[in-house]
Scaffold this motif. Structure first.
Motif, PDB file in Angstrom:
ATOM      1  N   ARG A  21       0.827  -1.207   0.000  1.00 26.93           N
ATOM      2  CA  ARG A  21       0.000   0.000   0.000  1.00 26.93           C
ATOM      3  C   ARG A  21       0.862   1.258   0.000  1.00 26.93           C
ATOM      4  O   ARG A  21       0.646   2.181  -0.766  1.00 26.93           O
ATOM      5  CB  ARG A  21      -0.925  -0.005   1.228  1.00 26.93           C
ATOM      6  CG  ARG A  21      -2.035   1.034   1.256  1.00 26.93           C
ATOM      7  CD  ARG A  21      -1.752   2.394   1.882  1.00 26.93           C
ATOM      8  NE  ARG A  21      -0.891   2.436   3.023  1.00 26.93           N
ATOM      9  CZ  ARG A  21      -1.262   2.740   4.243  1.00 26.93           C
ATOM     10  NH1 ARG A  21      -2.505   3.011   4.516  1.00 26.93           N
ATOM     11  NH2 ARG A  21      -0.381   2.820   5.209  1.00 26.93           N
ATOM     12  N   ASN A  63       1.201   4.036  -2.773  1.00 30.23           N
ATOM     13  CA  ASN A  63       0.741   5.341  -2.307  1.00 30.23           C
ATOM     14  C   ASN A  63       1.760   6.430  -2.627  1.00 30.23           C
ATOM     15  O   ASN A  63       1.428   7.475  -3.190  1.00 30.23           O
ATOM     16  CB  ASN A  63       0.480   5.291  -0.800  1.00 30.23           C
ATOM     17  CG  ASN A  63      -0.043   6.594  -0.258  1.00 30.23           C
ATOM     18  OD1 ASN A  63      -0.962   7.189  -0.808  1.00 30.23           O
ATOM     19  ND2 ASN A  63       0.531   7.054   0.826  1.00 30.23           N
ATOM     20  N   SER A  67      -3.805   9.495  -4.615  1.00 29.93           N
ATOM     21  CA  SER A  67      -3.121   8.326  -4.052  1.00 29.93           C
ATOM     22  C   SER A  67      -4.050   7.495  -3.166  1.00 29.93           C
ATOM     23  O   SER A  67      -3.933   6.273  -3.117  1.00 29.93           O
ATOM     24  CB  SER A  67      -1.873   8.745  -3.277  1.00 29.93           C
ATOM     25  OG  SER A  67      -2.204   9.399  -2.074  1.00 29.93           O
ATOM     26  N   THR A  89      -4.800   3.517  -3.930  1.00 31.47           N
ATOM     27  CA  THR A  89      -4.345   2.528  -2.942  1.00 31.47           C
ATOM     28  C   THR A  89      -5.445   2.008  -2.021  1.00 31.47           C
ATOM     29  O   THR A  89      -5.160   1.187  -1.149  1.00 31.47           O
ATOM     30  CB  THR A  89      -3.221   3.116  -2.071  1.00 31.47           C
ATOM     31  OG1 THR A  89      -3.725   4.263  -1.367  1.00 31.47           O
ATOM     32  CG2 THR A  89      -2.014   3.499  -2.906  1.00 31.47           C
ATOM     33  N   ASP A  91      -5.192  -0.661   1.161  1.00 27.05           N
ATOM     34  CA  ASP A  91      -5.419  -0.203   2.526  1.00 27.05           C
ATOM     35  C   ASP A  91      -6.472  -1.064   3.218  1.00 27.05           C
ATOM     36  O   ASP A  91      -6.315  -1.428   4.386  1.00 27.05           O
ATOM     37  CB  ASP A  91      -5.848   1.270   2.526  1.00 27.05           C
ATOM     38  CG  ASP A  91      -5.817   1.862   3.913  1.00 27.05           C
ATOM     39  OD1 ASP A  91      -4.757   1.802   4.569  1.00 27.05           O
ATOM     40  OD2 ASP A  91      -6.863   2.391   4.352  1.00 27.05           O
TER      41      ASP A  91
END
Length: 189
Positions: free
Chosen positions: A85, A89, A123, A127, A131
């Protein structure tokens, strides 16, 4: 944050906001994110998730329980999904910032503030599935493979399940990235 941004600039070969190859930008952002994700983010994200699930605990109680129950390596539960992640990110945030910054340079007095918000929000949505998987794994008492976590999220919530919490996260991350890029610009000068 400074270590991430300095690592990024070193790997990219130029300062933030300067023209650079898009692939080098994405690569440099990903590597910087992976380093930060594995050293700092994995343990802090685990403590954060534990605090959310157990609001009656203090930060120190969470740290103590993790260490007592799992040892030092216990702080890295869910590390793979956290690093995935965080790598994506930072690659997406930094590359979006680099792409937007020169295009909006003459439009705003404090360009890094405005561009940072958009880079942060971008972002978050790129992501969000990572997450959700990370949080699911850290919250889960039993150790389970990433593939099984993905299956469980999909079975229980479908595709929208991979974007749970993205809007609220964007309300936090957008301004955070805005301030981060602005402060970095100020400190560089």
């Amino acid at each position: 944050v400074l270590v991430r941004l300095q690592t990024y600039e070193m790997l990219k070969g130029s300062e933030i906001g300067e023209k650079s190859d898009v692939y080098r930008t994405i690569f440099a952002g990903g590597i910087a994110g992976a380093i930060e994700g594995s050293i700092v983010m994995a343990p802090s994200e685990l403590v954060k998730v534990m605090l959310i699930n157990h609001p009656e605990y203090s930060v120190w109680e969470c740290v103590s329980k993790i260490y007592t129950q799992r040892g030092f390596l216990g702080f890295y539960k869910g590390m793979t999904s956290t690093v995935m992640r965080h790598t994506i990110n930072q690659a997406s945030s930094l590359s979006m910032y680099e792409w937007l910054y020169p295009q909006t340079k003459d439009m705003f007095k404090y360009n890094s503030l405005v561009t940072g918000v958009f880079a942060g929000i971008f972002s978050v949505y790129i992501t969000a599935p990572f997450d959700v998987i990370k949080t699911y794994q850290q919250r889960n008492v039993q150790k389970e493979a990433i593939r099984q976590s993905i299956k469980n999220i999909y079975v229980n919530n479908g595709i929208p399940g991979f974007f749970q919490g993205a809007f609220l996260r964007s309300l936090r991350v957008g301004p955070l990235h805005s301030i981060m890029y602005f402060m970095y610009d100020v400190l560089k000068k």
